[in-house]
Write an enzyme that holds these catalytic residues in place. Structure first.
Site, PDB file in Angstrom:
ATOM      1  N   CYS A 212      -5.271  26.837  63.402  1.00  0.00           N
ATOM      2  CA  CYS A 212      -5.862  25.634  64.001  1.00  0.00           C
ATOM      3  C   CYS A 212      -5.134  24.392  63.498  1.00  0.00           C
ATOM      4  O   CYS A 212      -5.005  23.401  64.212  1.00  0.00           O
ATOM      5  CB  CYS A 212      -7.347  25.532  63.686  1.00  0.00           C
ATOM      6  SG  CYS A 212      -8.344  26.704  64.615  1.00  0.00           S
ATOM      7  N   CYS A 406      12.362  16.254  66.043  1.00  0.00           N
ATOM      8  CA  CYS A 406      11.073  16.827  66.453  1.00  0.00           C
ATOM      9  C   CYS A 406      10.060  16.456  65.385  1.00  0.00           C
ATOM     10  O   CYS A 406      10.152  15.377  64.790  1.00  0.00           O
ATOM     11  CB  CYS A 406      11.182  18.337  66.661  1.00  0.00           C
ATOM     12  SG  CYS A 406      11.659  19.241  65.177  1.00  0.00           S
TER      13      CYS A 406
END
Ligand SMILES: [Zn+2]
Length: 448
Positions: A212, A406
């Site tokens: 998560c 990124c």
């Protein structure tokens, strides 16, 4: 009943509740009105001992509802501290408890909710050495963990100790619930129920399933799944209804859809099968190829807490300018970073190029939602996944210097390799991504 600190597996045994006080009758009267619960059922709840492993997204609603219901002993096992990014879903905690041990903050909140509830704090990493002793004195174990080694560890230990394992898991918009209990019967078939390994005999490849923390989760989802787990715990204590033994309930928050799948015990299961080979807990980190505690997420929590504390401890003399992370080396790289000068450029060098107005094409190869969280002015967003769709844009810039970044440097390296394979000459990946940029060049910028 205010005892809180007890070594793992040692629940101080209090005398069982045999009569409800008039305060208790008042507190629990909505339960007492239900014929399925009644005074006898409420006494069962008050005398029950349940252990919730994990005081995170699932553990919060589970323990809140169990404490409210009058479950007399709730053990909580977690080593984490409360961090600001927990508050999006972990409803036991608040700003005032950031930085506190979760088990401690949870115990305070649960005892305020219901003084009948004895909360036992287990600030331990649950592992093969301590799991059997930890769960032994409890009637029911609840799996509210977020990693595979702990799930297998808890699953196996519950089979070995014959404890129902009330399982829940969540990811992004989807969750699932089941009760694993090979020592109990599937209410529909009368057969013995399956265990966690019957459902997942093998762990996923390390790194193939994001957590998560990596993939995100919608905040109400642990509320929904955790509440379903609490409901199963209460049914098991009371011995009412149809426990979800032998069934897997899945929930999609986006489709608002529940589905039920049948699960059967595998007679060849190595732990609950007819000829078990696992007779004691094994090395689960080795089995899963991943650690129980992710060092990256521990560091992230510590940084979040530190940041929150420094933001609230203002001395009233105005904001001080955040400073670059002091742990970075002379080039602005994290200690021990394996820098590849042929392939990479540091955020600090990129800043120099921008300041000198050097000509280069600066690409952000993350997803649009990440670009919105934090980005560097002047970058062009070309997600790695859409590299081919943007071939013309890239072709137009093929004779310029290209720098790709990124989040932390992995995807931009792939992007760089793809462009070099396509014949681009001057392409480099920004080391450490925007997270490092936000530590060194733009200190105080978002870390996500
Ligand atoms: Zn099994």
């Amino acid at each position: 009943m205010t005892q809180t600190q007890t070594p793992p597996g040692r629940t101080a045994s209090a005398a069982p509740v045999s009569q409800l006080s008039s305060d208790q009758i008042n507190r629990y009267k909505r339960h007492l009105l239900l014929p399925e619960v009644g005074v006898d059922g409420q006494k069962k709840l008050l005398n029950a001992k349940v252990l919730c492993i994990g005081a995170g997204g699932l553990g919060c609603p589970i323990s809140l509802y169990l404490a409210a219901a009058g479950v007399g002993t709730i053990g909580l096992a977690d080593v984490d501290v409360v961090s600001p990014s927990n508050l999006q879903r972990q409803v036991l905690f608040g700003v005032s408890t950031v930085g506190e041990d979760k088990v401690k903050a949870a115990a305070k909140r649960l005892k305020d909710l219901n003084p009948d509830c004895k909360v036992i704090e287990h600030k331990v990493v649950v592992n093969s050495q301590n799991v059997l002793e930890l769960i032994r004195d409890y009637d029911i174990v609840i799996d509210g963990t977020d990693n595979f080694p702990t799930r297998y560890c808890v699953g196996d230990a519950c089979v070995l100790e014959k404890k129902p394992n009330v399982y829940g898991s969540i990811f992004r918009f989807e969750g699932m619930v089941s009760v694993f209990a090979p020592h109990l019967k599937n209410p529909d078939t009368g057969e013995r129920g399956p265990c966690y390994r019957c459902m997942y005999p093998e762990p996923p490849d390390p790194g193939s399933v994001p957590s998560c923390a990596e993939g995100g989760v919608i905040g109400v989802l642990p509320g929904i799944i955790g509440t379903l787990q609490a409901n199963e715990v209460i049914k098991l204590i009371l011995g009412i209804g149809r426990p979800v033994i032998g069934r897997l309930l899945t929930f999609s928050a986006l489709d608002m859809e529940f589905k039920t799948f049948k699960l059967r015990r595998d007679p060849a299961c190595p732990v609950c099968g007819d000829h078990p080979t696992i007779k004691e807990p094994i090395d689960y980190e080795q089995f899963c190829g991943s650690p129980i505690l992710d060092p990256k997420s521990l560091a992230e929590t510590a940084a979040e807490v530190k940041h929150a504390k420094s933001a609230t401890s203002g001395n009233g003399q105005g904001m001080t300018q955040p400073k670059p992370d002091p742990s970075l080396d002379a080039r602005g790289l994290p200690p021990g970073y394996a820098y590849k000068p042929d392939w990479e450029v540091t955020p600090r060098e990129v800043k120099g190029m921008l300041d000198r107005h050097e000509d280069f094409y600066f690409v952000d190869c993350r997803l649009p939602n990440e670009h919105q969280i934090t980005h560097i002015e002047g970058t062009e967003l070309i997600p790695l996944q859409q590299l081919n769709q943007h071939a013309d844009k890239l072709q137009k810039n093929r004779d310029r210097k290209i720098v790709v970044h990124c989040k932390s440097g992995g995807r931009s390296m792939q992007f760089t390799q793809a462009l070099r394979q396509a014949g681009f000459k001057d392409v480099k990946s920004m080391a450490g991504g925007i997270l490092l940029w936000n530590k060194d060049v733009n200190p105080g910028g978002p870390q996500y």
